[in-house]
Design a protein around this motif. Sequence first.
Motif, PDB file in Angstrom:
ATOM      1  N   VAL A  36       9.396  -6.835   4.161  1.00 34.16           N
ATOM      2  CA  VAL A  36       8.218  -6.550   4.994  1.00 34.16           C
ATOM      3  C   VAL A  36       7.026  -6.034   4.186  1.00 34.16           C
ATOM      4  O   VAL A  36       7.168  -5.322   3.196  1.00 34.16           O
ATOM      5  N   SER A  37       5.858  -6.380   4.696  1.00 31.39           N
ATOM      6  CA  SER A  37       4.595  -5.793   4.213  1.00 31.39           C
ATOM      7  C   SER A  37       4.351  -4.503   4.983  1.00 31.39           C
ATOM      8  O   SER A  37       5.077  -4.184   5.927  1.00 31.39           O
ATOM      9  N   ALA A  38       3.291  -3.827   4.633  1.00 27.82           N
ATOM     10  CA  ALA A  38       2.829  -2.678   5.425  1.00 27.82           C
ATOM     11  C   ALA A  38       2.095  -3.221   6.650  1.00 27.82           C
ATOM     12  O   ALA A  38       1.578  -4.341   6.604  1.00 27.82           O
ATOM     13  N   ILE A  49      -2.989  -0.787   6.636  1.00 31.92           N
ATOM     14  CA  ILE A  49      -2.432   0.486   6.175  1.00 31.92           C
ATOM     15  C   ILE A  49      -2.599   0.625   4.654  1.00 31.92           C
ATOM     16  O   ILE A  49      -2.940   1.703   4.156  1.00 31.92           O
ATOM     17  N   THR A  50      -2.409  -0.454   3.930  1.00 29.20           N
ATOM     18  CA  THR A  50      -2.552  -0.372   2.466  1.00 29.20           C
ATOM     19  C   THR A  50      -3.952   0.091   2.075  1.00 29.20           C
ATOM     20  O   THR A  50      -4.120   0.919   1.174  1.00 29.20           O
ATOM     21  N   ASP A  51      -4.964  -0.433   2.768  1.00 26.42           N
ATOM     22  CA  ASP A  51      -6.338  -0.011   2.459  1.00 26.42           C
ATOM     23  C   ASP A  51      -6.547   1.466   2.800  1.00 26.42           C
ATOM     24  O   ASP A  51      -7.216   2.193   2.071  1.00 26.42           O
ATOM     25  N   GLY A 115       3.252   2.418   2.486  1.00 25.79           N
ATOM     26  CA  GLY A 115       3.013   1.542   3.639  1.00 25.79           C
ATOM     27  C   GLY A 115       4.196   0.612   3.847  1.00 25.79           C
ATOM     28  O   GLY A 115       4.751   0.489   4.950  1.00 25.79           O
ATOM     29  N   GLU A 116       4.625  -0.024   2.768  1.00 27.87           N
ATOM     30  CA  GLU A 116       5.758  -0.948   2.837  1.00 27.87           C
ATOM     31  C   GLU A 116       7.055  -0.173   3.082  1.00 27.87           C
ATOM     32  O   GLU A 116       7.915  -0.594   3.854  1.00 27.87           O
ATOM     33  N   TYR A 117       7.162   0.977   2.404  1.00 26.53           N
ATOM     34  CA  TYR A 117       8.382   1.795   2.516  1.00 26.53           C
ATOM     35  C   TYR A 117       8.625   2.189   3.979  1.00 26.53           C
ATOM     36  O   TYR A 117       9.709   1.976   4.534  1.00 26.53           O
ATOM     37  N   SER A 183       0.327  -6.931  -7.719  1.00 28.03           N
ATOM     38  CA  SER A 183      -1.075  -6.923  -7.292  1.00 28.03           C
ATOM     39  C   SER A 183      -1.127  -7.164  -5.783  1.00 28.03           C
ATOM     40  O   SER A 183      -0.107  -7.482  -5.156  1.00 28.03           O
ATOM     41  N   ARG A 184      -2.313  -7.037  -5.204  1.00 29.58           N
ATOM     42  CA  ARG A 184      -2.445  -7.122  -3.737  1.00 29.58           C
ATOM     43  C   ARG A 184      -1.809  -8.409  -3.193  1.00 29.58           C
ATOM     44  O   ARG A 184      -1.885  -9.465  -3.817  1.00 29.58           O
ATOM     45  N   GLY A 185      -1.184  -8.274  -2.042  1.00 26.63           N
ATOM     46  CA  GLY A 185      -0.487  -9.422  -1.449  1.00 26.63           C
ATOM     47  C   GLY A 185       0.895  -9.639  -2.048  1.00 26.63           C
ATOM     48  O   GLY A 185       1.560 -10.643  -1.797  1.00 26.63           O
ATOM     49  N   GLY A 186       1.338  -8.682  -2.838  1.00 29.08           N
ATOM     50  CA  GLY A 186       2.550  -8.867  -3.644  1.00 29.08           C
ATOM     51  C   GLY A 186       3.878  -8.891  -2.892  1.00 29.08           C
ATOM     52  O   GLY A 186       4.911  -9.196  -3.496  1.00 29.08           O
TER      53      GLY A 186
HETATM   54  N1  ASP Z   1       0.362  -4.440   1.718  1.00 28.20           N
HETATM   55  C1  ASP Z   1      -0.015  -5.025   0.470  1.00 28.20           C
HETATM   56  C2  ASP Z   1      -1.421  -5.568   0.559  1.00 28.20           C
HETATM   57  O1  ASP Z   1      -2.082  -5.421   1.573  1.00 28.20           O
HETATM   58  C3  ASP Z   1       0.973  -6.015  -0.030  1.00 28.20           C
HETATM   59  C4  ASP Z   1       1.291  -7.144   0.905  1.00 28.20           C
HETATM   60  O2  ASP Z   1       1.054  -7.082   2.094  1.00 28.20           O
HETATM   61  O3  ASP Z   1       1.782  -8.144   0.439  1.00 28.20           O
HETATM   62  O4  ASP Z   1      -1.893  -6.127  -0.393  1.00 28.20           O
END
Ligand code: ASP
Length: 440
Positions: A36-38, A49-51, A115-117, A183-186
């Motif tokens: 899962v992502s955040a 949430i990451t931002d 966020g991911e945790y 990096s972002r989107g990881g």
């Molecule tokens: N939450 C992180 C981001 O926004 C990683 C991800 O969603 O893949 O970049």
Amino acid sequence: MIKVCKFGGTSLADSSQYKKVKSIIDKDSSRRVIVVSAPGKRNKSDYKITDLLYLTESHIKYHVDYNTIFNQIKDRFYEIKNSLNLDIDLDKEFEKMKVKMDDGSMSEEELVSRGEYLSAKCMASYLGYTFIDAKNIIHFMYDGRVDEDKTQEAIENMIRTFDKVVVPGFYGIYPNGEICLFSRGGSDVTGSYVAKGVHADLYENWTDVSGIFMTDPKIIPNCRKINEVTYAELRELSYLGASVLHEETILPIQEENIPLEIKNTNSPDEPGTFIMKDCVDKTYLCTGITGKKNFVSLTFTKRRLADKLKVMLFVFRILDKYKIDVEHVPTSIDSFSIVVNKNDLEGKFYEMIAEIKQNPDIINVKVDEDIALIGVVGRNMANKAGTSGRILSVFGKEKINIKLIDQSTEELNIIIGISNQDFNKSIEVLYNKFAFEKID
Ligand code: ASP
């Protein structure tokens, strides 16, 4: 049968999205490994949430009270916990974070990874799956690359021990035990390593669109969706500008030949896009049309008798020193051009050019700061005489000046450099001409 399912931020934005995710997972018992992502944006004006976590970190760094932002983060997770009746102690989790944030022992990467945790903690509790902390399975080396062997071994162990798991994406651990981020989107990349590690039959990447479009829907609304794309084509498309998956997603699954399907959490029954080694679909000539603006071409003219290779090596070493990636290198007898990303040059340009000009064999440097690159990608374009000619003739007909042309012998793509102002029009005319052209 094992499917690894990665859910992106919009699929986890709030409790109603969590419900959609659960119903998807409940439909197929092979969906045993969830990444899962955040939580992402609930609507266009919302925040990821990451931002918010990055923002919290900036507040801490500049000694500004962070509680307003931090409370927004907490509220988002409490909404998920309370609406879904989850048996998870969020008070304790946030208290632990606060102690570390206040005593200065929380690194930026650790804070952002929460966020991911927390997203994975909530999802594991909701599904009744085992929570596996990514710090126990995704191992980084100090240079930021993944330690593939150690990661593989840890994931194999995990799946031998647990039947159904939820893993947070986006982070792992350095050898010294500190948290390291992709990096972002990881989270896409985490999903890919996990799919490889468990020897998955399929990697499902769930997002908010039903697959990959042939070009940018912001330029061509309702453009054709791609049903099947090869790993190699997708790497080219993402490299050239299509923002679909994180650029590093493909390599781990490619090694194991694991297919990836992009699916839509909000329309789970709609067919998505399949990414695999060899595609059976041979309908269309072109798979995708994509590109990016804002490149710079640096053309170096050398002294006529100077050894070109030596001069090029000199320039490349300096580019390497300034950490500038080279995109293309068109050459002619007495000159060569280097096309680089404009952003990469920021703050370094004049210093770097001055250093290059010190070479007495370089007699002139010409800069063109107005370059956009467009790539037409397609596995079915190879060995079709006339294809590139027809692509180029579209530009001629529309009176769009071509500054650069690049095609390798693999013939997987043709790259054309034009002026930034011609970018959208070029995509439009190429799409209109080639999007539905079938191969005979
Ligand atoms: N939450 C992180 C981001 O926004 C990683 C991800 O969603 O893949 O970049």
